[in-house]
Motif scaffolding. Structure first.
Motif, PDB file in Angstrom:
ATOM      1  N   LEU A   4      -2.032   3.029  -4.180  1.00  0.00           N
ATOM      2  CA  LEU A   4      -1.504   1.681  -4.384  1.00  0.00           C
ATOM      3  C   LEU A   4      -2.241   0.911  -3.233  1.00  0.00           C
ATOM      4  O   LEU A   4      -2.039   1.226  -2.116  1.00  0.00           O
ATOM      5  N   GLY A  13      -5.013   2.019  -8.826  1.00  0.00           N
ATOM      6  CA  GLY A  13      -4.258   1.761  -7.681  1.00  0.00           C
ATOM      7  C   GLY A  13      -4.588  -0.058  -7.208  1.00  0.00           C
ATOM      8  O   GLY A  13      -4.149  -0.242  -6.351  1.00  0.00           O
ATOM      9  N   LEU A  63      -3.509  -2.770 -13.924  1.00  0.00           N
ATOM     10  CA  LEU A  63      -3.530  -1.866 -12.686  1.00  0.00           C
ATOM     11  C   LEU A  63      -4.675  -0.977 -13.212  1.00  0.00           C
ATOM     12  O   LEU A  63      -4.568  -0.134 -14.117  1.00  0.00           O
ATOM     13  N   CYS A  92       1.049  -1.262  -0.065  1.00  0.00           N
ATOM     14  CA  CYS A  92      -0.034   0.011   0.191  1.00  0.00           C
ATOM     15  C   CYS A  92       0.854   1.219  -0.114  1.00  0.00           C
ATOM     16  O   CYS A  92       1.930   1.361   0.911  1.00  0.00           O
ATOM     17  N   ILE A 146      -1.227  -4.380  -3.348  1.00  0.00           N
ATOM     18  CA  ILE A 146      -0.706  -5.040  -4.432  1.00  0.00           C
ATOM     19  C   ILE A 146       0.344  -6.344  -4.077  1.00  0.00           C
ATOM     20  O   ILE A 146       1.383  -6.092  -3.345  1.00  0.00           O
ATOM     21  N   GLY A 166      -0.900   4.245 -11.298  1.00  0.00           N
ATOM     22  CA  GLY A 166      -0.046   3.692 -10.185  1.00  0.00           C
ATOM     23  C   GLY A 166       1.173   3.126 -10.688  1.00  0.00           C
ATOM     24  O   GLY A 166       1.901   2.530  -9.915  1.00  0.00           O
ATOM     25  N   MET A 193       4.379   2.015  -8.497  1.00  0.00           N
ATOM     26  CA  MET A 193       4.736   0.696  -8.229  1.00  0.00           C
ATOM     27  C   MET A 193       6.344   0.433  -8.702  1.00  0.00           C
ATOM     28  O   MET A 193       6.753  -0.270  -8.001  1.00  0.00           O
TER      29      MET A 193
END
Ligand SMILES: Nc1ncnc2c1ncn2[C@@H]1O[C@H](COP(=O)(O)OP(=O)(O)OP(=O)(O)O)[C@@H](O)[C@H]1O
Length: 266
Positions: A28, A229, A226, A8, A31, A50, A54
């Motif tokens: 995010l 997020g 994605l 996150c 993930i 995002g 990432m």
């Protein structure tokens, strides 16, 4: 193997409607993913989804609010040695080759940046001229280019130099952040062919961030979609036509035609 576990990330929000404390915008959400050695993972999403955030988490530049990044079982953000472990094994190629290459540097100095990292890590001096010539050959450029400045190269040639710099430090993993997006379609294909060849030759692992589905199907083994997020789909590229995810299907439909049986040839 590089692994993200429930990552996150949030940033401080510009709209400060609180006098004390501040609000944060989460970009995010939980993930998780893993990239196996020798494979290529594509991260796909529209602008603002995002992807680059990432990418920054993956290459050790941005510590997540929560969750863990692990490389070969070592936690990247838990200690300095974890970060160093990642830096030793991972190289990055960015979209903007014009600013990621110093305009005052000659090609040999740009590639020299990568060689210097290797020298520092291995604790020995390299024959820089010889290494530069063989790296230029590896990326399909003549050795005479070593003396040129960035403005004396085309966009595709300069991106090849940036790829040579990334390879120069002998990485195991290369992260490409929109690395071919600003090239014309023909040059994109040439650079993707080069990336495929290098991956085989050097046994590399790739993470390929893009907003372009075509390059994912050309290069990647797995794809992660994605959206705002969130991971909405994560699957092998070979099964991409079977996705039930609405966002993924929308992107697919923009480049391929579905037939009555909902089968597509990507
Ligand atoms: N350092 C930062 N501070 C505040 N907000 C940020 C920061 N970096 C990114 N963001 C916000 O996080 C969200 C995701 O940005 P990010 O750059 O990761 O998206 P992206 O998918 O890579 O987009 P693009 O394809 O346009 O580069 C955006 O809303 C962006 O404004």
């Amino acid at each position: 193997m590089l692994e993200l576990n429930k990552i996150c990330v949030s940033f401080r929000s510009e709209r400060q409607d609180k006098i004390f404390g501040h609000t944060r915008q989460q970009v995010l959400f939980d993930i998780s993913m893993r990239v196996e050695k020798g494979t290529c993972l594509g991260i796909l999403g529209e602008s603002g989804s995002g992807k680059s955030t990432m990418g920054r988490v993956l290459c050790g530049l941005l510590k997540p609010d929560s969750g863990e990044v692990q490389l070969d079982g070592v936690s990247v953000y838990a200690s300095r040695s974890g970060r160093r472990n990642l830096q030793n094994k991972l190289s990055v190629v960015f979209q903007d080759y014009t600013t990621s290459a110093n305009p005052r540097f000659r090609v040999k100095d740009i590639i020299g940046e990568g060689l210097m990292v290797r020298e520092r890590r291995e604790g020995s001096r390299l024959d820089r001229d010889k290494e530069t010539a063989s790296l230029l050959e590896l990326v399909g450029l003549p050795s005479e280019f070593a003396k040129r400045f960035p403005h004396e190269l085309s966009g595709g040639q300069l991106q090849r130099v940036c790829i040579a710099r990334a390879v120069a430090c002998n990485p195991e993993i290369i992260l490409f952040d929109e690395a071919i997006s600003s090239l014309d379609a023909h040059t994109q294909v040439q650079v993707m062919d080069l990336l495929r060849e290098l991956k085989e030759k050097l046994g590399l692992t790739y993470i390929f961030i893009t907003h372009d589905l075509t390059s994912i199907t050309y290069l990647c083994d797995d794809v992660l979609f994605l959206y705002q997020g969130h991971v909405t789909e994560y699957m092998p590229v070979s099964r991409i036509s079977q996705t039930r995810d609405e966002y993924a299907r929308r992107l697919l439909e923009s480049i391929v035609v579905f037939d009555a049986d909902e089968e597509v040839a990507v």
